[in-house]
Design an enzyme around this catalytic site. Structure first.
Site, PDB file in Angstrom:
ATOM      1  N   CYS A 110     -16.242  23.048  39.106  1.00 12.31           N
ATOM      2  CA  CYS A 110     -16.816  23.136  40.450  1.00 12.31           C
ATOM      3  C   CYS A 110     -15.790  23.717  41.433  1.00 12.31           C
ATOM      4  CB  CYS A 110     -17.338  21.783  40.889  1.00 12.31           C
ATOM      5  SG  CYS A 110     -18.440  21.874  42.327  1.00 12.31           S
ATOM      6  N   TYR A 111     -15.248  22.919  42.349  1.00 14.43           N
ATOM      7  CA  TYR A 111     -14.208  23.419  43.245  1.00 14.43           C
ATOM      8  C   TYR A 111     -13.032  23.965  42.442  1.00 14.43           C
ATOM      9  CZ  TYR A 111     -10.888  23.569  47.151  1.00 14.43           C
ATOM     10  OH  TYR A 111      -9.981  23.984  48.105  1.00 14.43           O
ATOM     11  N   GLU A 142     -18.626  16.430  33.274  1.00 16.31           N
ATOM     12  CA  GLU A 142     -18.165  15.057  33.104  1.00 16.31           C
ATOM     13  C   GLU A 142     -19.243  14.020  33.351  1.00 16.31           C
ATOM     14  OE1 GLU A 142     -16.828  16.122  37.386  1.00 16.31           O
ATOM     15  OE2 GLU A 142     -17.459  17.104  35.538  1.00 16.31           O
ATOM     16  N   SER A 178      -9.872 -15.207  36.519  1.00 13.82           N
ATOM     17  CA  SER A 178     -11.072 -15.235  37.355  1.00 13.82           C
ATOM     18  C   SER A 178     -12.332 -15.547  36.567  1.00 13.82           C
ATOM     19  CB  SER A 178     -11.246 -13.882  38.041  1.00 13.82           C
ATOM     20  OG  SER A 178     -11.526 -12.874  37.074  1.00 13.82           O
ATOM     21  N   GLY A 179     -12.244 -15.479  35.244  1.00 15.16           N
ATOM     22  CA  GLY A 179     -13.436 -15.577  34.409  1.00 15.16           C
ATOM     23  C   GLY A 179     -13.946 -14.228  33.982  1.00 15.16           C
ATOM     24  N   GLY A 180     -13.366 -13.161  34.561  1.00 15.83           N
ATOM     25  CA  GLY A 180     -13.778 -11.810  34.236  1.00 15.83           C
ATOM     26  C   GLY A 180     -13.014 -11.218  33.068  1.00 15.83           C
ATOM     27  N   VAL A 181     -13.395 -10.020  32.684  1.00 16.37           N
ATOM     28  CA  VAL A 181     -12.816  -9.343  31.527  1.00 16.37           C
ATOM     29  C   VAL A 181     -11.368  -8.942  31.780  1.00 16.37           C
ATOM     30  CG1 VAL A 181     -13.007  -7.324  30.021  1.00 16.37           C
ATOM     31  CG2 VAL A 181     -15.070  -8.476  30.826  1.00 16.37           C
ATOM     32  N   ASP A 182     -11.090  -8.375  32.945  1.00 14.49           N
ATOM     33  CA  ASP A 182      -9.781  -7.782  33.197  1.00 14.49           C
ATOM     34  C   ASP A 182      -8.656  -8.814  33.119  1.00 14.49           C
ATOM     35  OD1 ASP A 182     -11.346  -5.580  33.696  1.00 14.49           O
ATOM     36  OD2 ASP A 182     -11.259  -5.789  35.867  1.00 14.49           O
ATOM     37  N   SER A 183      -8.804  -9.920  33.846  1.00  8.42           N
ATOM     38  CA  SER A 183      -7.733 -10.918  33.849  1.00  8.42           C
ATOM     39  C   SER A 183      -7.597 -11.584  32.484  1.00  8.42           C
ATOM     40  CB  SER A 183      -7.984 -11.976  34.931  1.00  8.42           C
ATOM     41  OG  SER A 183      -9.198 -12.675  34.712  1.00  8.42           O
ATOM     42  N   LYS A 240     -12.357   0.615  32.639  1.00  9.36           N
ATOM     43  CA  LYS A 240     -13.031  -0.631  32.269  1.00  9.36           C
ATOM     44  C   LYS A 240     -13.450  -0.644  30.801  1.00  9.36           C
ATOM     45  CE  LYS A 240     -14.847  -4.536  33.950  1.00  9.36           C
ATOM     46  NZ  LYS A 240     -14.168  -5.474  34.854  1.00  9.36           N
TER      47      LYS A 240
END
Length: 519
Positions: free
Chosen positions: A85-86, A177, A229-234, A375
């Site tokens: 594109c650009y 992409e 936190s309960g999330g995937v990342d941590s 992610k």
């Protein structure tokens, strides 16, 4: 950068909102890639020694003075280059061609016709073939530089794809992409392997071993604290760091009372019982809910939660004693945004979804083992580390938790109603085999009540909204076409099993770039 790959492709960013997807596609092709703003590309060139370069799209016009340009060394280095594109327009303008403004704007789906063969198209498109691509441009190329040939055209772009095969310079006006260009990933794969000749050595197994060595080298004998936190990342960050340094790591779970059903208990069970990782579980729900009482504004909720989180976490961290490092689940998109030269709506979006960073007064050095990953790569690393699929495949959940799934004021009663409804919703999604087809699903307790009849009695209870979206990048999303039968079972269960809800609705709103969900 950690020495995690012998082959690297440098992506020079001109401000496109989908530049991150280019890096994802390159990594999917097995080659490590990094994104840098155009004005920092020279330093990245020296550091990374890339084997090829990709020029991203962007909102500017090369016909205007002072707009971004590709550093001259890119073309002088005689590396394979792909302009998008650009990126095509600045390549053409800098190499002696012409670009004009305001010609036949193309936004959205367009049809490309392949008018010549080239290495970029080999095995993807044949001469004479037509296919759908995604366009987003107002300017267009009107004359090619010497040595280039046109290989693809569209209604609004007579030079929709160009190639100088002798110099391995290629450019396309469309965006390969994005998922809306069906064969775009194959085209980028072609550039990586056929044009640039890279074999591909980017893997989670390689990343795991080299990152463990890097953590050990950084931390030495020091102690590390990590907020879960309960999330995937941590979770992935904690398990990786524990594999590297063992009980030098202590995890802290601050339960603010806004987590999903059984989420805190699940985290405690996994980390204490399964991985035997030292874990401090702090039930601070009374403190958080007391401070949130009567607060309706979503941004104010976030600030209250963020401030209290810092206070509670800092108090617990001091009890660990002599900790010198703080582990964070920073991902590559966070790193990209922190160095972006364009800014944009992402700053506002992230302020709604996160709970804030920890203060400098803690005087801890950061350990960020995931800062080079997207992610989906974090999920792949989690699987490589043996984390259960229930954690690895978990839908993303914002830092403020259920606080932004309850528009209006928050009470314990509302939280319990929403938790039960949300748990039933996710349970039915899993039973129907739909969970992994959906990027994110959640229930929302709307700030309205309706009159209904249940049995022989009238009710005046809450309305519950259900949302499910599909996405490949988290930046854009479309509603999930829920099977009517599964949706009906979910609604029936919620109304029958959750006292306080007498109506269920399904949200079919798409999420274009830059929007906020249910804030």
């Amino acid at each position: 950068m950690t020495e995690i790959a012998t082959e690297t492709i440098l992506i020079i960013d001109f401000g496109s909102q989908v530049t991150q997807l280019i890096a994802r596609r390159v990594r999917e092709a097995g080659v490590y890639s990094e994104i840098v703003p155009f004005n920092r590309a020279e330093d990245a060139m020296a550091r990374l020694k890339p084997k090829a370069v990709i020029l991203s799209g962007g909102p500017a016009s090369v016909t205007e003075m002072g707009t971004p340009r590709t550093p001259d060394w890119v073309f002088a280095a005689k590396l394979p280059v792909l302009g998008i594109c650009y990126g095509e327009q600045t390549m053409v303008a800098q190499l002696g061609g012409e670009v004009e403004a305001g010609h036949h704007r193309e936004f959205g789906r367009a049809e490309i016709e392949v008018v010549d063969d080239c290495a970029l198209f080999s095995g993807v498109w044949n001469k004479g073939e037509r296919d759908t691509v995604w366009m987003s441009h107002g300017d267009r190329v009107t004359r090619l530089p010497e040595g280039f040939k046109v290989v693809g055209i569209s209604k609004g772009a007579p030079f929709a794809a160009i190639a100088d095969e002798a110099r391995k310079l290629y450019a396309v006006q469309f965006h390969p992409e994005v998922a809306h260009t069906p064969r775009g990933a194959r085209l980028i794969n072609n550039f990586v392997h056929r044009v640039a000749g890279l074999k591909g050595d980017w893997s989670m197994a390689h990343f795991r071993s080299t990152e463990i060595a890097r953590i050990r080298d950084q931390v030495g004998s020091g102690k590390v604290i990590c907020g879960l936190s309960g999330g995937v990342d941590s979770a992935v960050a904690a398990v990786l760091i524990h594999e590297a340094i063992g009980d030098q790591l202590t995890c802290i779970l601050v339960d603010h009372g806004l987590m999903r059903m059984n989420e805190a208990a699940d985290v405690v069970q996994l980390f204490r019982q399964h991985y035997h990782i030292p874990l401090v579980h702090v039930d601070a729900s009374e403190t958080f809910l007391g401070a949130l009482a009567g607060v309706s504004d979503p941004e104010q909720k976030r600030k209250i939660i963020g401030g209290l989180f810092i206070d509670v976490f800092e108090a617990e961290a001091k009890k660990v004693g002599d900790a010198k490092f703080l582990a964070q689940g920073t991902l590559y998109p966070d790193v990209i945004e922190s160095v972006s030269f364009t800014g944009g709506p992402s700053v506002t979006i992230k302020s709604h979804h996160n709970v804030g960073g920890l203060p400098e007064r803690m005087n801890l050095k950061l350990v960020e083992p995931l800062r080079e990953l997207f992610k989906d790569e974090v999920r792949a690393l989690g699987r490589e580390l043996g984390l259960p699929e229930s954690f690895v495949g978990r839908h993303p959940f914002p830092g403020p938790g259920l606080a932004i799934r309850i528009p209006g004021d928050i009470t314990r009663e509302k939280l319990e109603i929403l938790r039960k409804a949300d748990a039933i919703y996710l349970d039915e999604i899993r039973k129907a085999g739909l969970y992994d087809q959906i990027w994110q699903a959640f229930a929302v307790l709307l700030p309205v009540k309706t009159v209904g009849v249940m049995g022989d009695a009238r009710t005046y209870e809450h309305v519950c909204a259900l949302r499910a979206v599909t996405s490949t990048d988290g930046m854009t999303a479309d509603y999930f076409p829920f099977p009517h039968e599964a949706l009906g079972r979910t609604a029936t269960r919620i109304i029958n099993e959750v006292r306080g809800i007498n109506r269920v609705v399904y949200d079919v709103t798409s999420k274009p770039p830059g929007t906020i969900e249910w804030e």
